[in-house]
Design a protein around this motif. Structure first.
Motif, short mmCIF file in Angstrom:
data_model
loop_
_atom_site.label_atom_id
_atom_site.label_comp_id
_atom_site.label_asym_id
_atom_site.label_seq_id
_atom_site.Cartn_x
_atom_site.Cartn_y
_atom_site.Cartn_z
N ASN A 19 0.81 -1.22 0.00
CA ASN A 19 0.00 0.00 0.00
C ASN A 19 0.84 1.28 0.00
OD1 ASN A 19 -2.36 -1.57 0.23
ND2 ASN A 19 -1.97 -1.80 2.43
N PHE A 20 2.16 1.15 -0.14
CA PHE A 20 3.05 2.31 -0.07
C PHE A 20 2.79 3.28 -1.23
CE2 PHE A 20 7.76 3.77 -0.23
CZ PHE A 20 7.48 4.82 0.63
N THR A 21 2.51 4.55 -0.89
CA THR A 21 2.23 5.57 -1.90
C THR A 21 3.18 6.75 -1.71
OG1 THR A 21 0.53 6.40 -0.39
CG2 THR A 21 -0.22 5.02 -2.21
N PRO A 22 4.46 6.59 -2.10
CA PRO A 22 5.46 7.62 -1.77
C PRO A 22 5.23 8.96 -2.45
CG PRO A 22 6.41 5.90 -3.18
CD PRO A 22 5.05 5.43 -2.79
N VAL A 23 4.74 8.96 -3.70
CA VAL A 23 4.61 10.22 -4.43
C VAL A 23 3.51 11.10 -3.81
CG1 VAL A 23 4.11 11.29 -6.66
CG2 VAL A 23 5.49 9.20 -6.55
N SER A 24 2.31 10.51 -3.62
CA SER A 24 1.24 11.31 -3.02
C SER A 24 1.58 11.69 -1.58
CB SER A 24 -0.09 10.55 -3.08
OG SER A 24 0.02 9.30 -2.45
N ALA A 25 2.33 10.81 -0.87
CA ALA A 25 2.74 11.13 0.50
C ALA A 25 3.68 12.33 0.51
CB ALA A 25 3.43 9.91 1.13
N ALA A 26 4.61 12.38 -0.45
CA ALA A 26 5.56 13.49 -0.51
C ALA A 26 4.84 14.79 -0.87
CB ALA A 26 6.65 13.18 -1.53
N ILE A 27 3.89 14.72 -1.82
CA ILE A 27 3.14 15.93 -2.21
C ILE A 27 2.30 16.42 -1.03
CG2 ILE A 27 1.34 16.84 -3.75
CD1 ILE A 27 2.28 14.72 -5.83
N GLY A 28 1.59 15.49 -0.38
CA GLY A 28 0.76 15.86 0.76
C GLY A 28 1.57 16.43 1.91
N GLY A 29 2.71 15.78 2.19
CA GLY A 29 3.59 16.26 3.26
C GLY A 29 4.12 17.66 2.98
N THR A 30 4.45 17.92 1.71
CA THR A 30 4.93 19.24 1.31
C THR A 30 3.85 20.29 1.58
OG1 THR A 30 6.31 18.25 -0.40
CG2 THR A 30 5.80 20.60 -0.65
N LEU A 31 2.60 19.97 1.25
CA LEU A 31 1.49 20.92 1.50
C LEU A 31 1.31 21.17 3.00
CD1 LEU A 31 -1.20 19.79 -1.11
CD2 LEU A 31 0.20 21.86 -1.15
N VAL A 46 2.50 2.15 18.01
CA VAL A 46 3.00 0.93 17.35
C VAL A 46 2.75 -0.28 18.25
CG1 VAL A 46 5.13 -0.29 16.70
CG2 VAL A 46 4.70 2.01 15.82
N VAL A 47 3.01 -0.13 19.55
CA VAL A 47 2.79 -1.23 20.49
C VAL A 47 1.30 -1.57 20.58
CG1 VAL A 47 2.92 -1.88 22.94
CG2 VAL A 47 4.88 -0.77 21.84
N VAL A 48 0.46 -0.53 20.66
CA VAL A 48 -0.99 -0.76 20.76
C VAL A 48 -1.51 -1.49 19.52
CG1 VAL A 48 -3.24 0.42 20.76
CG2 VAL A 48 -1.45 1.14 22.35
N VAL A 49 -1.04 -1.10 18.34
CA VAL A 49 -1.47 -1.77 17.11
C VAL A 49 -0.95 -3.21 17.08
CG1 VAL A 49 -1.28 -1.79 14.58
CG2 VAL A 49 -1.73 0.36 15.78
N ALA A 50 0.28 -3.41 17.50
CA ALA A 50 0.84 -4.77 17.52
C ALA A 50 0.01 -5.67 18.45
CB ALA A 50 2.29 -4.73 17.97
N GLN A 67 -7.43 8.84 5.94
CA GLN A 67 -7.96 7.47 6.12
C GLN A 67 -7.28 6.81 7.33
OE1 GLN A 67 -9.88 4.85 6.47
NE2 GLN A 67 -10.39 5.01 4.29
N PRO A 68 -8.04 6.58 8.42
CA PRO A 68 -7.44 5.96 9.61
C PRO A 68 -6.76 4.62 9.30
CG PRO A 68 -9.72 6.62 10.05
CD PRO A 68 -9.47 6.85 8.59
N ALA A 69 -7.34 3.86 8.36
CA ALA A 69 -6.79 2.54 8.03
C ALA A 69 -5.37 2.67 7.46
CB ALA A 69 -7.70 1.82 7.04
N LYS A 70 -5.10 3.77 6.75
CA LYS A 70 -3.76 3.97 6.17
C LYS A 70 -2.75 4.32 7.26
CE LYS A 70 -1.37 5.91 2.16
NZ LYS A 70 -0.86 4.63 1.66
N GLY A 115 2.60 -6.17 10.42
CA GLY A 115 1.72 -6.57 9.32
C GLY A 115 2.33 -6.20 7.98
N SER A 116 1.47 -5.85 7.03
CA SER A 116 1.93 -5.41 5.71
C SER A 116 2.26 -3.92 5.82
CB SER A 116 0.83 -5.67 4.69
OG SER A 116 1.15 -5.06 3.47
#
Lengths: 141, 153
Positions: A3-15, A129-133, B24-27, B36-37
């Motif tokens: 699910n990695f979306t580096p381009v949109s993440a970089a654009i969004g982060g820049t904004l 991270v711990v809570v999700v794990a 999106q919270p899921a992301k 996970g993944s």
């Protein structure tokens, strides 16, 4: 990493960085959403108008986006209402006690190289991270 | 003018969260779920935001005062105290449970999702409860000033 979306993440982060910069440059305020919201809820405060305006702008973004045809994701949340309520209370109380959230500490504070904000960011990231794990793997139903 | 500028800043911030997928919270959970993944997108969002705001804040300090205000409100606290550690931990638990932090939570009100509305009401209540509790535990009026300066963001 499917699910990695580096381009949109970089654009969004820049904004996001641009918005934090412009807010500081024009109004001298830190773009910390928890602090901005808490100021809105403090009905005695004199400087509520810019805080309300920032939140209005924030909510307007997806409304305008949806209007012009930009896909707005439907938020995927836990099924349990009690988990949602407890999480909301913890996020509200915790961000006030800790003096900031992902934007105030995580972006603005770390950008100022504040040791306080770097510590806060490391703590809330590691805890989450711990809570999700635990909730997604150890105790996954 | 101030109101127009801050609305625009909120609007740009909102587009940043929207485009990056962080609404999106899921992301967000996908980033926190290292077992996970794993989706590293949030790290890229943070890095890009940090590079831009680090540069921008440096430019902002060159000015004597902001364009539309009489003074800048840079946070003044520097010490890592107990409230910071406990507060960040509590926030981390809530964030990990649902995947929403205050910015995306408020922005998601635009979706009119009942679960988001419930989360935001609980979050606002948590903030009010903190301020009531914190005001109660303050007895000396000299805390007034430190209270305002205590906000990091």
């Amino acid at each position: 990493m499917a699910n990695f979306t580096p381009v949109s993440a970089a654009i969004g982060g820049t904004l996001i960085g641009l918005a934090a910069t412009l807010l500081m440059l024009f109004t001298g305020r830190v773009a910390g959403i928890s602090g901005i919201l808490a100021g809105c809820l403090n009905f005695g405060a004199a400087d509520r108008s810019w805080r309300v305006a920032f939140i209005v702008g924030l909510v307007l973004a997806p409304l305008v986006g949806g209007f012009v045809g930009y896909p707005i994701p439907s938020p995927q949340m836990p099924d349990s209402w009690s988990v949602i309520i407890v999480a909301g209370l913890l996020v509200g109380f915790g961000t006030r006690l800790g003096g900031g959230c992902t934007s105030g500490h995580g972006v603005c504070g770390v950008a100022r190289l504040s040791i306080r904000s770097i510590a806060a960011t490391a703590i809330f990231m590691a805890t989450a991270v711990v809570v999700v794990a635990l909730s997604h793997h150890l105790f996954a139903g | 003018m101030l109101i127009v500028a801050t609305t625009a800043c909120g609007f740009i911030f909102g587009w940043g969260l929207l485009i990056s997928g962080m609404m999106q919270p899921a992301k967000v959970i996908g980033f926190l779920d290292v077992l996970g993944s794993w989706d590293p997108s949030l790290a890229v969002v943070m890095t890009a935001a940090l590079v831009v705001s680090r540069t921008g804040f440096t430019l902002a300090t060159w000015r004597k005062r902001p364009i539309l205000a009489s003074q800048s409100f840079w946070p003044t606290k520097t010490d890592i105290d107990r409230p910071l550690v406990i507060g960040a931990t509590l926030f981390g638990v809530g964030w990990g449970l649902v995947g929403l932090c205050p910015g995306p939570a408020l922005e998601n009100l635009a979706t009119f999702s009942p679960r988001v509305i419930a989360f935001v009401i609980a979050m606002a209540l948590g903030m009010v409860l903190h301020d009531l509790w914190s005001n109660r535990s303050v007895t000396t009026p000299q805390r007034e000033g430190t209270f305002a300066a205590a906000a990091d963001g």
